[in-house]
Write a protein that holds these residues in place. Structure first.
Motif, mmCIF file in Angstrom:
data_model
loop_
_atom_site.group_PDB
_atom_site.id
_atom_site.type_symbol
_atom_site.label_atom_id
_atom_site.label_comp_id
_atom_site.label_asym_id
_atom_site.label_seq_id
_atom_site.Cartn_x
_atom_site.Cartn_y
_atom_site.Cartn_z
ATOM 1 N N THR A 108 0.824 -1.203 0.000
ATOM 2 C CA THR A 108 0.000 0.000 0.000
ATOM 3 C C THR A 108 0.859 1.254 0.000
ATOM 4 O OG1 THR A 108 -1.692 -1.207 1.241
ATOM 5 C CG2 THR A 108 -1.893 1.183 1.177
ATOM 6 N N PHE A 109 1.964 1.208 0.728
ATOM 7 C CA PHE A 109 2.900 2.343 0.742
ATOM 8 C C PHE A 109 3.410 2.622 -0.671
ATOM 9 C CE2 PHE A 109 7.293 3.870 0.900
ATOM 10 C CZ PHE A 109 7.130 5.054 1.620
ATOM 11 N N ILE A 110 3.813 1.569 -1.377
ATOM 12 C CA ILE A 110 4.316 1.724 -2.746
ATOM 13 C C ILE A 110 3.219 2.250 -3.674
ATOM 14 C CG2 ILE A 110 5.144 0.454 -4.774
ATOM 15 C CD1 ILE A 110 7.290 0.946 -2.671
ATOM 16 N N THR A 111 2.007 1.720 -3.527
ATOM 17 C CA THR A 111 0.887 2.166 -4.360
ATOM 18 C C THR A 111 0.679 3.669 -4.210
ATOM 19 O OG1 THR A 111 -0.246 0.037 -4.234
ATOM 20 C CG2 THR A 111 -1.600 1.960 -4.751
ATOM 21 N N HIS A 112 0.686 4.164 -2.983
ATOM 22 C CA HIS A 112 0.448 5.588 -2.749
ATOM 23 C C HIS A 112 1.672 6.444 -3.054
ATOM 24 C CE1 HIS A 112 -3.607 5.505 -0.998
ATOM 25 N NE2 HIS A 112 -3.278 4.289 -0.599
ATOM 26 N N LEU A 113 2.855 5.890 -2.868
ATOM 27 C CA LEU A 113 4.074 6.638 -3.165
ATOM 28 C C LEU A 113 4.158 6.993 -4.639
ATOM 29 C CD1 LEU A 113 6.859 7.709 -2.160
ATOM 30 C CD2 LEU A 113 7.787 5.442 -2.727
ATOM 31 N N PHE A 114 3.741 6.063 -5.508
ATOM 32 C CA PHE A 114 3.860 6.281 -6.951
ATOM 33 C C PHE A 114 2.556 6.689 -7.631
ATOM 34 C CE2 PHE A 114 7.426 3.103 -6.259
ATOM 35 C CZ PHE A 114 8.418 4.079 -6.268
ATOM 36 N N PHE A 317 -2.496 -3.793 -7.496
ATOM 37 C CA PHE A 317 -1.971 -2.833 -6.520
ATOM 38 C C PHE A 317 -2.706 -3.014 -5.201
ATOM 39 C CE2 PHE A 317 -0.733 -0.986 -10.540
ATOM 40 C CZ PHE A 317 0.500 -0.437 -10.281
ATOM 41 N N GLN A 318 -2.043 -2.646 -4.118
ATOM 42 C CA GLN A 318 -2.609 -2.851 -2.784
ATOM 43 C C GLN A 318 -3.223 -1.566 -2.234
ATOM 44 O OE1 GLN A 318 -2.789 -5.977 -1.361
ATOM 45 N NE2 GLN A 318 -2.035 -6.529 -3.386
ATOM 46 N N GLY A 319 -4.169 -1.734 -1.322
ATOM 47 C CA GLY A 319 -4.848 -0.603 -0.713
ATOM 48 C C GLY A 319 -6.239 -1.015 -0.298
ATOM 49 N N GLY A 320 -7.132 -0.098 -0.274
ATOM 50 C CA GLY A 320 -8.509 -0.395 0.097
ATOM 51 C C GLY A 320 -9.475 0.269 -0.848
ATOM 52 N N GLU A 321 -10.749 0.013 -0.613
ATOM 53 C CA GLU A 321 -11.793 0.582 -1.454
ATOM 54 C C GLU A 321 -12.599 1.667 -0.765
ATOM 55 O OE1 GLU A 321 -11.523 -3.900 -2.519
ATOM 56 O OE2 GLU A 321 -11.558 -2.677 -0.696
ATOM 57 N N VAL A 322 -12.548 1.731 0.567
ATOM 58 C CA VAL A 322 -13.478 2.589 1.294
ATOM 59 C C VAL A 322 -13.232 4.076 1.037
ATOM 60 C CG1 VAL A 322 -14.199 3.355 3.589
ATOM 61 C CG2 VAL A 322 -14.069 0.922 3.063
ATOM 62 N N THR A 323 -11.993 4.558 1.152
ATOM 63 C CA THR A 323 -11.745 5.975 0.885
ATOM 64 C C THR A 323 -12.109 6.344 -0.552
ATOM 65 O OG1 THR A 323 -10.002 6.037 2.572
ATOM 66 C CG2 THR A 323 -10.063 7.847 0.993
ATOM 67 N N PRO A 324 -11.761 5.521 -1.562
ATOM 68 C CA PRO A 324 -12.272 5.813 -2.903
ATOM 69 C C PRO A 324 -13.803 5.841 -2.963
ATOM 70 C CG PRO A 324 -10.441 4.305 -3.063
ATOM 71 C CD PRO A 324 -10.742 4.448 -1.601
ATOM 72 N N LEU A 325 -14.468 4.951 -2.210
ATOM 73 C CA LEU A 325 -15.930 4.992 -2.162
ATOM 74 C C LEU A 325 -16.405 6.313 -1.562
ATOM 75 C CD1 LEU A 325 -16.820 1.355 -0.980
ATOM 76 C CD2 LEU A 325 -17.350 2.370 -3.206
ATOM 77 N N PHE A 326 -15.711 6.802 -0.543
ATOM 78 C CA PHE A 326 -16.032 8.109 0.039
ATOM 79 C C PHE A 326 -15.951 9.200 -1.037
ATOM 80 C CE2 PHE A 326 -14.528 7.147 4.672
ATOM 81 C CZ PHE A 326 -15.673 6.406 4.876
#
Length: 408
Positions: A108-114, A317-326
């Motif tokens: 998730t760190f890498i996903t958001h870093l790039f 890629f790693q992460g979540g769906e909730v903040t994008p849903l927001f």
């Protein structure tokens, strides 16, 4: 005398169980809260670095390929993510590997870093569940107790990520099965979620706050407008879930090598961002989310965020769906506000909670989260939005392993 003796035994049993779970939940809450705090700080760092170095977006394909390789080489069942945890809670069997925590943290760190478009709740839940599963194994808990402590890890992980301990408590009880609450875990989930949040406050974790203007609860026209918009929120959450699942299947069928799949996904995202000409859709998109409560955004912002997030998650890629849903819900609400004649901040808030509810199939947790974030001024409309969105999202949800009790 026999009745009194039985009552005393019951009280002793209750007290003994409470004490046991208080200690276990204290341990899990401290552990999960500490790691999630480090995770949230790392995401803020990654976001700041990316925003100050725009060229880093062009490394997204390589970052995705690296993460997918690590999952392929060392992840084993970890790649199933939240669905693995839900399956473990529902079926009471299987193993949640501790390696899931560092893998999803780094991924998730890498996903958001790039610049991948993803959230953070999935990571929080996986970190919480894997830490608690490890604690349970070390303490040699029985099958039922192990399931309960894993559930408490889900609550703590979710609650700490968003700073909503009550919603986190209910989310852990509600998310595994549609139509069923796991009340046997209510005390561990509550304690673990609150302890985890307390740990986060000790490290000065700051959560985003959004203002939602209160509207009249006596105007029936507003009530019907909210129902109409909530139907759309439910349908959009359904589109997001089904489109993401569809893309995952397509990419998996067409590209067998997971690293190549993520590399191609990164290239697609770069091309789309260059065509769009705006980078506010990358990462968590918290700037876009905040703006949705203040002034009009472009009408199709929710479509762009939906598309980029689906591609990001579908390609590994790693992460979540909730903040994008927001973000999807708030920008959709922002767009609908002028059409139906309601305040922007009001409908952005309703949309944020409504789309989250439809996507996760957790109406009670969504309702409580709305109250924790916005207060109770619009309690009537928040509740209506959750109920209607939940119904109109149908069977589709972001978690494919959820057990649907309502149709059995």
């Amino acid at each position: 005398m026999n009745l009194l003796y039985e009552n005393l035994n019951d009280i002793k049993l209750v007290f003994r169980n409470f004490l046991k779970w208080f200690v276990l939940s204290l341990i899990s809450g401290i552990g999960v809260g500490t790691v999630i705090t480090l995770f949230l700080k790392s995401l803020q760092y990654a976001t700041n670095v990316r925003e100050n170095n725009e060229w880093m977006l062009y490394l997204l394909p390589f970052g995705g390929a690296l993460v997918s390789y690590l999952y392929f080489k060392y992840g084993k069942d970890s790649s199933k993510g939240n669905n693995l945890i839900i399956e473990r809670i529902n079926e009471g069997k299987g193993h949640i590997p501790f390696r899931m925590a560092p893998l999803v943290f780094f991924g998730t760190f890498i996903t958001h870093l790039f610049g991948g478009s993803a959230g953070r709740e999935g990571t929080g839940v996986q970190i919480g569940a894997s830490i608690c599963a490890r604690i349970g194994e070390i303490l040699k808990l029985n099958k039922l107790d192990l399931t309960i402590i894993i559930t408490s890890g889900v609550s703590s992980g979710f609650g700490v990520v968003f700073g909503t301990p009550i919603a986190g408590t209910i989310f852990g009880l509600e998310v595994s099965s549609i139509g069923k609450m796991r009340y046997e875990a209510i005390i561990p989930c509550l304690i673990s979620s609150y302890i985890g949040n307390y740990i986060a406050t000790l490290f000065n974790i700051q959560h985003s706050h959004y203002h939602m203007v209160d509207v009249s609860s006596k105007d029936p026209v507003i009530f019907y407008k909210v129902i109409l918009c909530a139907i759309l929120f439910g349908l959009v959450s359904k589109v997001f879930a089904e489109f993401t699942h569809f893309l995952k299947k397509v990419f998996s069928d067409k590209i067998q090598n997971t690293s190549v799949k993520s590399f191609i996904g990164g290239i697609i995202i770069i091309i789309l961002i260059l065509l769009i000409g705006n980078r506010m859709y990358l990462g968590l998109s918290l700037e876009l989310l905040a703006k949705s409560f203040e002034s009009p955004v472009i009408p199709y912002a929710f479509i762009i965020k939906l598309l980029l997030t689906s591609i990001t998650l579908a390609t590994g890629f790693q992460g979540g769906e909730v903040t994008p849903l927001f973000v999807i819900g708030a920008t959709l609400g922002n767009f609908l506000a002028n059409i139906v004649g309601l305040p922007i901040s009001f409908l952005a808030g309703i949309g944020m909670i409504g789309v989250f509810c439809g996507g996760t199939k957790t109406p009670l947790a969504s309702f409580v989260m709305g109250l924790e974030i916005f207060g109770g001024g619009n309690i009537k409309y928040i509740f209506v939005a959750c109920v209607i969105s939940y119904v109109f999202s149908g069977k589709s949800g972001i978690y494919t392993s959820q057990k649907n009790i309502t149709i059995e």
